[in-house]
Motif scaffolding. Structure first.
Motif, mmCIF file in Angstrom:
data_model
loop_
_atom_site.group_PDB
_atom_site.id
_atom_site.type_symbol
_atom_site.label_atom_id
_atom_site.label_comp_id
_atom_site.label_asym_id
_atom_site.label_seq_id
_atom_site.Cartn_x
_atom_site.Cartn_y
_atom_site.Cartn_z
ATOM 1 N N ARG A 404 -28.436 -32.874 21.773
ATOM 2 C CA ARG A 404 -27.209 -32.073 21.763
ATOM 3 C C ARG A 404 -26.805 -31.572 23.156
ATOM 4 N NH1 ARG A 404 -26.080 -26.338 20.913
ATOM 5 N NH2 ARG A 404 -24.087 -26.094 19.815
ATOM 6 N N TYR A 405 -27.732 -31.577 24.082
ATOM 7 C CA TYR A 405 -27.471 -31.035 25.412
ATOM 8 C C TYR A 405 -27.517 -32.143 26.458
ATOM 9 C CZ TYR A 405 -28.628 -26.719 22.967
ATOM 10 O OH TYR A 405 -28.658 -25.685 22.069
ATOM 11 N N SER A 406 -26.747 -31.949 27.521
ATOM 12 C CA SER A 406 -26.801 -32.893 28.630
ATOM 13 C C SER A 406 -28.235 -32.975 29.131
ATOM 14 C CB SER A 406 -25.877 -32.418 29.755
ATOM 15 O OG SER A 406 -26.022 -33.243 30.894
ATOM 16 N N SER A 407 -28.729 -34.186 29.323
ATOM 17 C CA SER A 407 -30.138 -34.360 29.662
ATOM 18 C C SER A 407 -30.494 -33.801 31.030
ATOM 19 C CB SER A 407 -30.522 -35.843 29.600
ATOM 20 O OG SER A 407 -29.695 -36.616 30.438
ATOM 21 N N ASP A 408 -29.500 -33.526 31.877
ATOM 22 C CA ASP A 408 -29.816 -32.957 33.190
ATOM 23 C C ASP A 408 -29.846 -31.433 33.168
ATOM 24 O OD1 ASP A 408 -27.145 -32.376 32.983
ATOM 25 O OD2 ASP A 408 -26.496 -33.589 34.675
ATOM 26 N N SER A 409 -29.845 -30.836 31.972
ATOM 27 C CA SER A 409 -29.938 -29.389 31.823
ATOM 28 C C SER A 409 -31.222 -29.023 31.080
ATOM 29 C CB SER A 409 -28.743 -28.837 31.042
ATOM 30 O OG SER A 409 -27.528 -29.143 31.677
ATOM 31 N N PRO A 410 -31.972 -28.033 31.559
ATOM 32 C CA PRO A 410 -33.136 -27.560 30.799
ATOM 33 C C PRO A 410 -32.670 -26.951 29.479
ATOM 34 C CG PRO A 410 -33.150 -26.709 33.067
ATOM 35 C CD PRO A 410 -31.801 -27.307 32.831
ATOM 36 N N ILE A 411 -33.491 -27.061 28.443
ATOM 37 C CA ILE A 411 -33.098 -26.498 27.154
ATOM 38 C C ILE A 411 -34.257 -25.717 26.536
ATOM 39 C CG2 ILE A 411 -31.314 -28.174 26.596
ATOM 40 C CD1 ILE A 411 -33.281 -29.660 24.859
ATOM 41 N N ASP A 412 -33.902 -24.718 25.761
ATOM 42 C CA ASP A 412 -34.849 -23.961 24.958
ATOM 43 C C ASP A 412 -34.556 -24.247 23.487
ATOM 44 O OD1 ASP A 412 -36.018 -22.709 27.180
ATOM 45 O OD2 ASP A 412 -34.526 -21.097 27.159
ATOM 46 N N ILE A 413 -35.567 -24.618 22.745
ATOM 47 C CA ILE A 413 -35.417 -24.870 21.309
ATOM 48 C C ILE A 413 -36.060 -23.714 20.554
ATOM 49 C CG2 ILE A 413 -35.985 -26.415 19.402
ATOM 50 C CD1 ILE A 413 -35.931 -28.721 21.341
ATOM 51 N N ASP A 414 -35.212 -22.914 19.939
ATOM 52 C CA ASP A 414 -35.666 -21.731 19.206
ATOM 53 C C ASP A 414 -36.011 -22.149 17.769
ATOM 54 O OD1 ASP A 414 -35.840 -19.372 17.715
ATOM 55 O OD2 ASP A 414 -34.471 -18.314 19.049
ATOM 56 N N ILE A 415 -37.270 -22.056 17.422
ATOM 57 C CA ILE A 415 -37.715 -22.491 16.090
ATOM 58 C C ILE A 415 -36.958 -21.772 14.987
ATOM 59 C CG2 ILE A 415 -39.677 -22.463 14.487
ATOM 60 C CD1 ILE A 415 -41.483 -22.976 16.886
ATOM 61 N N GLU A 416 -36.760 -20.479 15.153
ATOM 62 C CA GLU A 416 -36.079 -19.701 14.114
ATOM 63 C C GLU A 416 -34.656 -20.191 13.903
ATOM 64 O OE1 GLU A 416 -36.383 -15.658 15.311
ATOM 65 O OE2 GLU A 416 -38.472 -15.456 14.695
ATOM 66 N N LEU A 417 -33.940 -20.478 14.987
ATOM 67 C CA LEU A 417 -32.554 -20.945 14.874
ATOM 68 C C LEU A 417 -32.490 -22.298 14.178
ATOM 69 C CD1 LEU A 417 -29.494 -20.979 15.548
ATOM 70 C CD2 LEU A 417 -30.120 -22.005 17.758
ATOM 71 N N TRP A 418 -33.347 -23.248 14.615
ATOM 72 C CA TRP A 418 -33.230 -24.624 14.153
ATOM 73 C C TRP A 418 -33.833 -24.859 12.776
ATOM 74 C CZ3 TRP A 418 -30.069 -28.123 16.263
ATOM 75 C CH2 TRP A 418 -29.575 -27.829 17.526
ATOM 76 N N THR A 419 -34.414 -23.837 12.173
ATOM 77 C CA THR A 419 -34.875 -23.957 10.789
ATOM 78 C C THR A 419 -34.030 -23.112 9.841
ATOM 79 O OG1 THR A 419 -36.515 -22.209 11.215
ATOM 80 C CG2 THR A 419 -37.252 -24.493 11.397
ATOM 81 N N ARG A 420 -33.014 -22.458 10.359
ATOM 82 C CA ARG A 420 -32.175 -21.564 9.569
ATOM 83 C C ARG A 420 -31.116 -22.350 8.801
ATOM 84 N NH1 ARG A 420 -29.963 -17.563 13.632
ATOM 85 N NH2 ARG A 420 -32.190 -17.119 13.904
#
Length: 555
Positions: A404-420
């Protein structure tokens, strides 16, 4: 009417204007494009053709735009044409022409969005390529999601793509891996430069089960058994975990094969023939500084050992010899320094580095739990793995989040968000539309509402503002796919599904009832809206497929 069809209508109008005015038709392009204006009040589509042609034919842009607007306004399906600024054409379609898109999409099915934009390109796409010394870590998982999505996009736009995983199964890291397995088998701590984690003990145990005689061998012989068997087991695990993640490669390439087949010598001889090698201090060097590298690179050390870069050269040459015109390599953030030397290497082989070699760099990924980064894997011990990510949020959410994010940007995957199971979870938001459109179709069938024959479809009835908004969103899909493929940016598909299709469908659903109420008679409007509902389902499903994500029928 699709954007491509409208573009052809605009070009036909230009041909008519040029003929009427005696202008040189050689100045006309072979094709043109129409775009959606940023402000919907400016019309359904916009064209800059008058501005593009003005200087070529010596006619003021606004004068040319006026002539084009007059001609275009007589075309079937065009409701009105307005001239803005110095010569922009703002075009509005009538409801029938706009609504026909729903039929086009449904009839095209899985083919909608595909094109021949990159037909003729033969591309080798290498991604993940983790060393076979441990499970795939979260950085590699990002490339698994992005790389697989990119391969699907490239194929959807006509490219001939071969996906490839490069196993670095030669060199010092494999020796450290084998020594780590031997130490685990003997109940000793891992070597200082070795590998830790529960998986090392698991593999050591499995090797002993396969080869019980290893216990009676001396350390050198036992280490060789652990090297061969351990690497094979790690290969199998990596392939299996990627397969479970929905990623299959056309080719699994072993670095060791390059050595065994003499391909490093072949590459060396090719580079020598090109005149870019020299000897210094007993070593063989490649003069990459001639092509912009910051220093020359050693290919063979003074002790006769090959460098990793020598294998890189041989591997690149192998790909080109297999007929791939463009070699695309996806690397992690810690490999940024490779770009200069790899581009220079391609030039040393006589290739065009900008045409034949493309290197994409991906940034870091953090997996967050309770707002804090997870640092340790239960099994790998030092890094978060593919298995950890999938256990935390599932395959669909993981693939969507990483793509979902441009690969040249660091990303944080929040477990709580992505399981909601709420609309603020992006993958849930999009998949919910997939499920809702399928549910509407099922409920429609239960009350006797079916789309009917295409000939009976009444597209002119789709004249509600929210219907038009949704149709325009669906019309963008082929251009989004083509742009995402050409720019190597799968995240454009994800954002489009969320921000254009899903958002527009929710507004359509809230304002335009598809199903008849109670004993209400089924009308042509209900049927027309069902076509639009089903067209939305098609686009959502096609878009999610390109990201390697499922389009559920129920949630």
């Amino acid at each position: 009417m699709t954007p491509a069809e409208l573009a052809s209508v605009v070009l036909a109008a230009a041909h008519a204007v040029f003929e009427q005015r005696g202008l040189d038709r050689a100045a006309l392009p072979a094709s043109t494009v129409v775009e959606r204006p940023r402000n919907p009040e400016h019309g359904d589509y916009a064209s800059t053709l008058a501005l593009q042609l003005s200087k070529k034919v010596g006619v003021p842009p606004r004068e040319l735009a006026t002539a084009l607007a007059d001609e275009l306004g007589r075309a079937a399906g065009v409701k009105s044409v307005e001239i803005a600024g110095p010569g922009f054409l703002n075009i509005r379609l009538d409801a029938a022409a706009a609504g026909q898109l729903a039929r086009v999409i449904v009839e095209a099915g899985a083919e909608y969005g595909r094109s021949d934009r990159l037909t003729g390109e033969k591309i080798n796409l290498e991604f993940v390529s983790a060393n076979p010394t441990g499970p795939v870590h979260i950085g590699g998982v990002r490339w698994a999601a992005v790389g697989d999505a990119l391969s699907r996009l490239l194929r959807a736009t006509g490219a001939d793509v071969g996906t490839e995983y490069y196993f670095n199964d030669a060199g010092s890291q494999i020796d450290r891996f084998a020594r780590s397995l031997l130490a685990a088998a003997k109940g000793e701590p891992a070597p200082e430069d070795g590998y830790g984690g529960a998986y090392i003990a698991e593999i050591a145990t499995e090797v002993q089960a396969r080869r019980p005689e290893v216990r009676s061998l001396d350390d050198d012989a036992a280490q060789e058994v652990f090297r061969v068997e351990g690497v094979a087991l790690m290969f199998d695990e990596i392939r299996s975990s990627l397969r479970d993640f929905g990623v299959e490669f056309d080719t699994y390439f072993n670095e060791k094969d390059l050595h065994d087949r003499g391909e490093l010598d072949l590459a060396l001889n090719r580079l020598r023939a090109q005149g870019h090698l020299y000897e210094s201090e007993g070593a063989t060097w490649l003069r990459t500084t001639d092509f912009g590298d910051d220093k020359d690179r050693v290919l063979r050390k003074s002790n006769g050992e090959w460098t990793y870069f020598a294998a890189d050269c041989a591997y690149y040459l192998d790909k080109r010899e297999r007929g791939f015109e463009r070699v695309v390599i996806m690397l992690g953030a810690d490999h940024h320094g490779y770009i200069g030397r790899m581009k220079a290497m391609a030039a040393c082989f006589g290739d065009d580095p900008e045409r034949n070699l493309e290197i994409l760099i991906g940034q870091l990924v953090n997996l967050l739990r309770d707002g804090a980064p997870m640092r340790m894997s239960k099994r790998a011990g030092t890094v978060i793995t593919l298995e950890d990510l999938v256990d935390a949020i599932g395959v669909d959410a993981a693939r969507y989040a990483l793509a979902r994010y441009s690969s040249d940007s660091p990303i944080d995957i929040d477990i709580e968000l992505w399981t909601r199971a709420t609309r603020d979870n992006p993958v849930y938001y999009v998949q919910y539309v997939a499920a809702r459109t399928a549910g509407v179709a099922r409920n429609a069938a239960e009350v006797g509402l079916v789309p009917g024959d295409a000939d009976a479809f009444r597209p002119e009835l789709l004249d509600h503002e929210k219907e038009n908004e949704l149709l325009k969103a669906l019309a963008e899909f082929p251009a989004v796919v083509a742009t995402a493929a050409e720019l190597r940016e799968p995240h454009r598909v994800a954002r489009y599904l969320e921000e254009s299709v899903a958002a527009s469908y929710h507004r359509f659903y809230d304002n335009c009832r598809v199903l008849p109420l109670g004993d209400e008679e089924v009308t042509d409007l209900h049927r027309a809206r069902l076509w639009l509902n089903n067209a939305t389902r098609t686009v959502i499903a096609n878009g999610l497929y390109l990201l390697g994500v499922t389009a559920p029928e129920r949630m």
